[in-house]
Design an enzyme around this catalytic site. Structure first.
Site, PDB file in Angstrom:
ATOM      1  N   ASN A  53     -10.294  -0.450  -0.107  1.00  0.00           N
ATOM      2  CA  ASN A  53      -8.773  -0.224   0.077  1.00  0.00           C
ATOM      3  C   ASN A  53      -8.201  -0.787  -1.166  1.00  0.00           C
ATOM      4  O   ASN A  53      -8.203  -1.677  -1.501  1.00  0.00           O
ATOM      5  CB  ASN A  53      -8.226  -1.273   1.211  1.00  0.00           C
ATOM      6  CG  ASN A  53      -6.824  -1.013   1.298  1.00  0.00           C
ATOM      7  OD1 ASN A  53      -5.970  -0.620   0.402  1.00  0.00           O
ATOM      8  ND2 ASN A  53      -5.990  -1.330   2.408  1.00  0.00           N
TER       9      ASN A  53
ATOM     10  N   CYS B 183       0.789  -1.279   0.012  1.00  0.00           N
ATOM     11  CA  CYS B 183      -0.080  -0.130  -0.022  1.00  0.00           C
ATOM     12  C   CYS B 183       0.639   1.400   0.069  1.00  0.00           C
ATOM     13  O   CYS B 183       0.465   2.290  -0.118  1.00  0.00           O
ATOM     14  CB  CYS B 183      -0.900   0.182   1.108  1.00  0.00           C
ATOM     15  SG  CYS B 183      -2.102  -1.429   1.190  1.00  0.00           S
TER      16      CYS B 183
ATOM     17  N   HIS C 228      -3.561   7.077   3.061  1.00  0.00           N
ATOM     18  CA  HIS C 228      -3.812   6.041   2.332  1.00  0.00           C
ATOM     19  C   HIS C 228      -4.954   5.471   2.978  1.00  0.00           C
ATOM     20  O   HIS C 228      -5.246   5.379   3.952  1.00  0.00           O
ATOM     21  CB  HIS C 228      -2.732   4.782   2.675  1.00  0.00           C
ATOM     22  CG  HIS C 228      -3.108   3.223   2.320  1.00  0.00           C
ATOM     23  ND1 HIS C 228      -3.783   3.013   1.051  1.00  0.00           N
ATOM     24  CD2 HIS C 228      -3.263   2.163   3.048  1.00  0.00           C
ATOM     25  CE1 HIS C 228      -4.041   1.723   1.056  1.00  0.00           C
ATOM     26  NE2 HIS C 228      -3.862   1.477   2.147  1.00  0.00           N
TER      27      HIS C 228
HETATM   28  O1  UT7 Z   1      -3.743  -0.925   4.042  1.00  0.00           O
HETATM   29  C1  UT7 Z   1      -3.013  -2.066   5.062  1.00  0.00           C
HETATM   30  C2  UT7 Z   1      -3.727  -2.849   5.247  1.00  0.00           C
HETATM   31  N1  UT7 Z   1      -5.153  -2.672   5.864  1.00  0.00           N
HETATM   32  C3  UT7 Z   1      -5.435  -3.705   6.858  1.00  0.00           C
HETATM   33  O2  UT7 Z   1      -5.161  -4.748   6.641  1.00  0.00           O
HETATM   34  C4  UT7 Z   1      -6.847  -3.272   7.485  1.00  0.00           C
HETATM   35  C5  UT7 Z   1      -6.508  -2.975   8.889  1.00  0.00           C
HETATM   36  N2  UT7 Z   1      -7.366  -3.592   9.881  1.00  0.00           N
HETATM   37  C6  UT7 Z   1      -8.604  -3.232   9.818  1.00  0.00           C
HETATM   38  O3  UT7 Z   1      -9.180  -2.244   9.157  1.00  0.00           O
HETATM   39  C7  UT7 Z   1      -9.458  -3.608  10.865  1.00  0.00           C
HETATM   40  O4  UT7 Z   1      -8.823  -4.483  11.994  1.00  0.00           O
HETATM   41  C8  UT7 Z   1     -10.695  -4.513  10.293  1.00  0.00           C
HETATM   42  C9  UT7 Z   1     -11.746  -3.593   9.487  1.00  0.00           C
HETATM   43  C10 UT7 Z   1     -10.193  -5.598   9.486  1.00  0.00           C
HETATM   44  C11 UT7 Z   1     -11.590  -5.284  11.371  1.00  0.00           C
HETATM   45  O5  UT7 Z   1     -12.056  -4.389  12.425  1.00  0.00           O
HETATM   46  P1  UT7 Z   1     -11.999  -4.856  13.970  1.00  0.00           P
HETATM   47  O6  UT7 Z   1     -12.735  -3.957  14.674  1.00  0.00           O
HETATM   48  O7  UT7 Z   1     -10.239  -5.010  14.360  1.00  0.00           O
HETATM   49  O8  UT7 Z   1     -12.722  -6.225  14.128  1.00  0.00           O
HETATM   50  P2  UT7 Z   1     -12.017  -7.603  14.406  1.00  0.00           P
HETATM   51  O9  UT7 Z   1     -11.516  -8.274  13.475  1.00  0.00           O
HETATM   52  O10 UT7 Z   1     -11.755  -7.519  15.880  1.00  0.00           O
HETATM   53  O11 UT7 Z   1     -13.351  -8.469  14.436  1.00  0.00           O
HETATM   54  C12 UT7 Z   1     -14.477  -8.289  15.231  1.00  0.00           C
HETATM   55  C13 UT7 Z   1     -15.706  -9.210  14.927  1.00  0.00           C
HETATM   56  C14 UT7 Z   1     -15.172 -10.665  15.003  1.00  0.00           C
HETATM   57  O12 UT7 Z   1     -16.281 -11.366  15.655  1.00  0.00           O
HETATM   58  P3  UT7 Z   1     -16.194 -11.781  17.130  1.00  0.00           P
HETATM   59  O13 UT7 Z   1     -14.842 -12.700  17.348  1.00  0.00           O
HETATM   60  O14 UT7 Z   1     -16.076 -10.700  17.839  1.00  0.00           O
HETATM   61  O15 UT7 Z   1     -17.308 -12.770  17.215  1.00  0.00           O
HETATM   62  C15 UT7 Z   1     -15.113 -11.062  13.485  1.00  0.00           C
HETATM   63  O16 UT7 Z   1     -15.382 -12.368  13.418  1.00  0.00           O
HETATM   64  O17 UT7 Z   1     -16.167  -9.062  13.627  1.00  0.00           O
HETATM   65  C16 UT7 Z   1     -16.242 -10.118  13.011  1.00  0.00           C
HETATM   66  N3  UT7 Z   1     -16.264  -9.779  11.532  1.00  0.00           N
HETATM   67  C17 UT7 Z   1     -17.316  -9.549  10.743  1.00  0.00           C
HETATM   68  N4  UT7 Z   1     -18.489  -9.799  10.915  1.00  0.00           N
HETATM   69  C18 UT7 Z   1     -19.262  -9.419   9.919  1.00  0.00           C
HETATM   70  C19 UT7 Z   1     -14.913  -9.832  10.926  1.00  0.00           C
HETATM   71  N5  UT7 Z   1     -15.245  -9.539   9.653  1.00  0.00           N
HETATM   72  C20 UT7 Z   1     -16.725  -9.235   9.355  1.00  0.00           C
HETATM   73  C21 UT7 Z   1     -17.473  -8.911   8.436  1.00  0.00           C
HETATM   74  N6  UT7 Z   1     -18.971  -8.912   8.574  1.00  0.00           N
HETATM   75  N7  UT7 Z   1     -16.931  -8.842   7.166  1.00  0.00           N
END
Ligand code: UT7
Length: 329
Positions: free
Chosen positions: A286, A114, A256
């Site tokens: 993204n 990125c 970004h």
């Molecule tokens: O450009 C550089 C690259 N950028 C990235 O890699 C992104 C960086 N990270 C992020 O933007 C965020 O960490 C995410 C958007 C990927 C995730 O957000 P989060 O607030 O950190 O959520 P999480 O991964 O902690 O997941 C929370 C919950 C989980 O469920 P449980 O374990 O709490 O029951 C996930 O399984 O949300 C669930 N979850 C979803 N639910 C509905 C994960 N993805 C989804 C989804 N829809 N698409």
């Protein structure tokens, strides 16, 4: 004599097909509400089956050349940032050159995920510093949809396809937007937190083998998030300090575009008012290396960025790599 690095033209391209959060609800167990509140993304563009990175790069580059009033034959270098190249060999930059029907230019791909656009801009500055007659096409293009595991809701909702381009040459101050400074950084020890391993020499496939999950983008979201905010802010503070500037000197922040929460957190930590932080992540998702030039070109077209503005551009991506560019418009 100090060389001044001038941005002569900008271009962007996004494929026609738009995939909304409602479309994704039909593919994986997700919801518009989750995607919107966690990321700010509402829709993303998806390349047609026959579109590769060089096809989209070519479209963005044509716009940038027209904007610069230049012909492709005037270019001396093509630098392409991508983590979704057409192929391992030849480089996507060579494919772009072929599409323009030109020969002889130096062509090279940059693999900085990125951060690819700012890494490519710095590469352009290097070429120009060595030879002030250089006219460099900096283009970034990503077909991330090909490297998405469409069964994995934690990744497939976040990304989109697009391309962006700019032309960089030497020039006089005031002739056009000037790259005042760039800082690049990386920490390879954190590489495993964001990967596309499959098909590389460490995770090669044998003839007839089917691809596994490692063929697709995999990451530890929360870790990436934390490092992204910390390092984008840190490198912005460094580039400002090294240029005798303070946060209040920044007119527009164009980070970004990975996730609205990351963009917002970086803006807050850098104390840049929300109305001066550009974001189009809601419409593109993204797009990795393409996100910055697409955002820049939209910010110019909508006059979010105006002549005279000091624009700060932080990036963060797999590697980990991060970077910041300071541009005087
Ligand atoms: O450009 C550089 C690259 N950028 C990235 O890699 C992104 C960086 N990270 C992020 O933007 C965020 O960490 C995410 C958007 C990927 C995730 O957000 P989060 O607030 O950190 O959520 P999480 O991964 O902690 O997941 C929370 C919950 C989980 O469920 P449980 O374990 O709490 O029951 C996930 O399984 O949300 C669930 N979850 C979803 N639910 C509905 C994960 N993805 C989804 C989804 N829809 N698409």
């Amino acid at each position: 004599m100090n060389t001044h690095f001038i941005l002569r033209g900008f271009g962007r391209y996004a494929p026609e097909r738009v995939m909304t959060n409602a479309d994704l609800e039909k593919i994986v167990d997700t919801s518009d509400e989750w995607i919107t509140t966690r990321t700010g993304i509402k829709e993303r563009h998806i390349a047609a089956d026959d579109q590769a990175a060089s096809d989209m790069a070519y479209e963005a580059a044509k716009v940038a050349l027209a904007d610069a009033g230049m012909d492709a034959s005037e270019l001396t270098h093509i630098v392409c940032g991508t983590f979704t190249p057409d192929a391992m060999v030849p480089s996507t930059a060579c494919r772009i050159q072929e599409k323009f029907g030109i020969k002889g230019q130096a062509c090279v791909d940059i693999a900085a995920a990125c951060s690819g656009f700012v890494y490519a801009l710095e590469t352009a500055r290097g070429y120009i510093a060595l030879n002030p007659d250089s006219k460099v096409l900096v283009v970034t293009s990503e077909v991330i949809s090909r490297r998405m595991n469409w069964e994995d809701r934690t990744t497939c909702v976040l990304f989109g396809d697009a391309a962006g381009a700019a032309i960089v040459t030497a020039g006089e101050p005031g002739e056009g937007p000037e790259i005042k400074d760039i800082r690049l950084a990386a920490d390879g020890s954190l590489g495993d937190l964001l990967t596309v391993n499959g098909g590389g020499s460490r995770y090669a496939y044998k003839l007839g083998e089917t691809v596994g999950e490692e063929f697709f983008v995999q990451f530890q979201g929360r870790e990436v998030f934390k490092h992204a905010v910390r390092n984008m802010c840190g490198i912005c503070e460094t580039v400002l300090k090294d240029n005798g500037m303070v946060k209040a000197d920044v007119d527009v922040l164009i980070p970004h575009q990975a996730n609205w929460r990351i963009i917002d957190a970086v803006g807050r930590k850098l104390e840049i008012p929300a109305e001066r932080v550009f974001s189009n992540v809601d419409r593109y998702g993204n797009t990795s290396a393409a996100s910055v030039p697409v955002a820049l070109s939209e910010a110019l077209d909508t006059e979010f960025v105006k002549k005279g503005d000091t624009v700060l551009i932080p990036t963060f991506g797999g590697g980990f790599t991060w970077a910041a560019a300071l541009i005087q418009f």
